[in-house]
Design an enzyme around this catalytic site. Sequence first.
Site, short mmCIF file in Angstrom:
data_model
loop_
_atom_site.label_atom_id
_atom_site.label_comp_id
_atom_site.label_asym_id
_atom_site.label_seq_id
_atom_site.Cartn_x
_atom_site.Cartn_y
_atom_site.Cartn_z
N CYS A 15 0.91 -1.11 0.05
CA CYS A 15 -0.17 -0.08 -0.10
C CYS A 15 0.92 1.29 0.01
O CYS A 15 1.99 1.43 0.30
CB CYS A 15 -1.00 -0.03 1.22
SG CYS A 15 -1.78 -1.42 1.41
N TYR A 99 1.30 -2.12 5.52
CA TYR A 99 2.20 -3.09 5.88
C TYR A 99 3.55 -2.19 6.20
O TYR A 99 4.05 -1.42 5.56
CB TYR A 99 2.58 -4.09 4.71
CG TYR A 99 1.74 -5.38 5.14
CD1 TYR A 99 0.74 -5.41 6.10
CD2 TYR A 99 2.43 -6.59 4.52
CE1 TYR A 99 0.38 -6.93 6.18
CE2 TYR A 99 2.04 -7.76 4.71
CZ TYR A 99 0.82 -7.79 5.57
OH TYR A 99 0.59 -9.15 5.85
N ASN A 191 5.52 1.57 2.45
CA ASN A 191 5.97 0.60 3.30
C ASN A 191 7.46 0.71 3.72
O ASN A 191 7.86 1.74 3.81
CB ASN A 191 5.80 -0.72 2.62
CG ASN A 191 4.45 -0.75 1.88
OD1 ASN A 191 4.43 -0.81 0.67
ND2 ASN A 191 3.43 -1.03 2.76
N ARG A 244 7.57 4.38 -4.68
CA ARG A 244 6.30 5.13 -4.61
C ARG A 244 6.25 6.05 -3.69
O ARG A 244 5.54 7.05 -4.11
CB ARG A 244 5.50 3.78 -4.12
CG ARG A 244 5.12 2.60 -5.14
CD ARG A 244 4.26 1.87 -4.64
NE ARG A 244 4.76 0.71 -3.74
CZ ARG A 244 4.61 0.47 -2.52
NH1 ARG A 244 3.56 1.36 -1.96
NH2 ARG A 244 5.00 -0.38 -1.84
#
Length: 371
Positions: A15, A99, A191, A244
């Site tokens: 995520c 996570y 993450n 990301r």
Amino acid sequence: MLHPVSSLSGLGAGCSAMSWETEDRRHLWGRNLDFNTLASDSRITYIPRGTSYATCEQRPESRFCSAYAAVGTGLLSVSLSPLLYEGINDQGLMGGQLYYREFACYEDFPRPGTAPIQPPVLVYHLLAQCATVAEVVHTLREELTLLDLPLLGAVPPLHWSFSDRTGETIVVEPDRDGLHIYRNTLGVMTNSPGYPWHRTNLLNYAGIRDLDHGAMELAGQQLTPCFSGSGAQGLPGDWSSPSRFVRLAFLKTYGVKGATESAGVGAMFRLLQSAAFPLGMVRVPQPESPGSLKGDVLPYDYTVYTAVACAESLRFYWTTYENQRIQFVDLSTLRHQTRPVQFELGRWPDFRELIPASASPASPISFASSL
């Protein structure tokens, strides 16, 4: 003693998350849920004020009554407590879990004077009891201890992000040296590794900008650009957590804010799409299961759904991988309900056909030639 998490299965997944705001000062928080599965009981879930729940299975005295109504994606099928992966409450507090593999550490026993809580319950508990980010910080520091106890057959390694109507976004990370709460963050979280590492890593991309580079002279030759986007050369395009984080940090900085909530929500879904996992590009050699919950397990991590909440309107918006039409529920309306309500995520294609009102099979349309 802090206990490192060894089990990687459970709720939470990979995520990306970010906060943003519109030109008219509407505050938004959103996330992608990236995983290879989703518990089949997962729904858009409304939970009213006055709901009784517990925060720890092995300690029946850890019972609470919710002070605020909340809505988000989650489960009602767990006897201990409603579970939300992310959500918003009726005070405009928003947040969710992501996570935190190889880094998350929880306590073996509660600290004196604190209530024990199992990690998957934390999102709902904070939305049920806290009105602001400041209250979340106080509750985490003074009133709770995250325990290393399995729920649904797993102890998921998690960290959390929360935001509210002030615009402040915090990151909460349970590390080996204790629980860290980072305030006034960049408003981006992915993450592992931890938030400080990601923030420092942005220095590796200091040359990225929104303005294209102009003509250059090399070995006596003048080279004129023939494409756009050169200002962002070096921006990483893969789906790793560091990449990301970098993409979302720069997109949040340079992305044009929406003038209104609807425009801002639409723009935010576009930004989150840039960090989304296409199905088939992130293959996992040993797919993880949703613990004791049922759900289809694929050999790929992918963006199962994307959710965005607005602190002022109390709307909760979402799309799924299969259905890119933006749907929403309005907590301002739902909070008058005294019982939990659930809505399907809508994980099927949904296309809108447009038919001109003047067209009919009896009157075909013809186009005259100008030749």
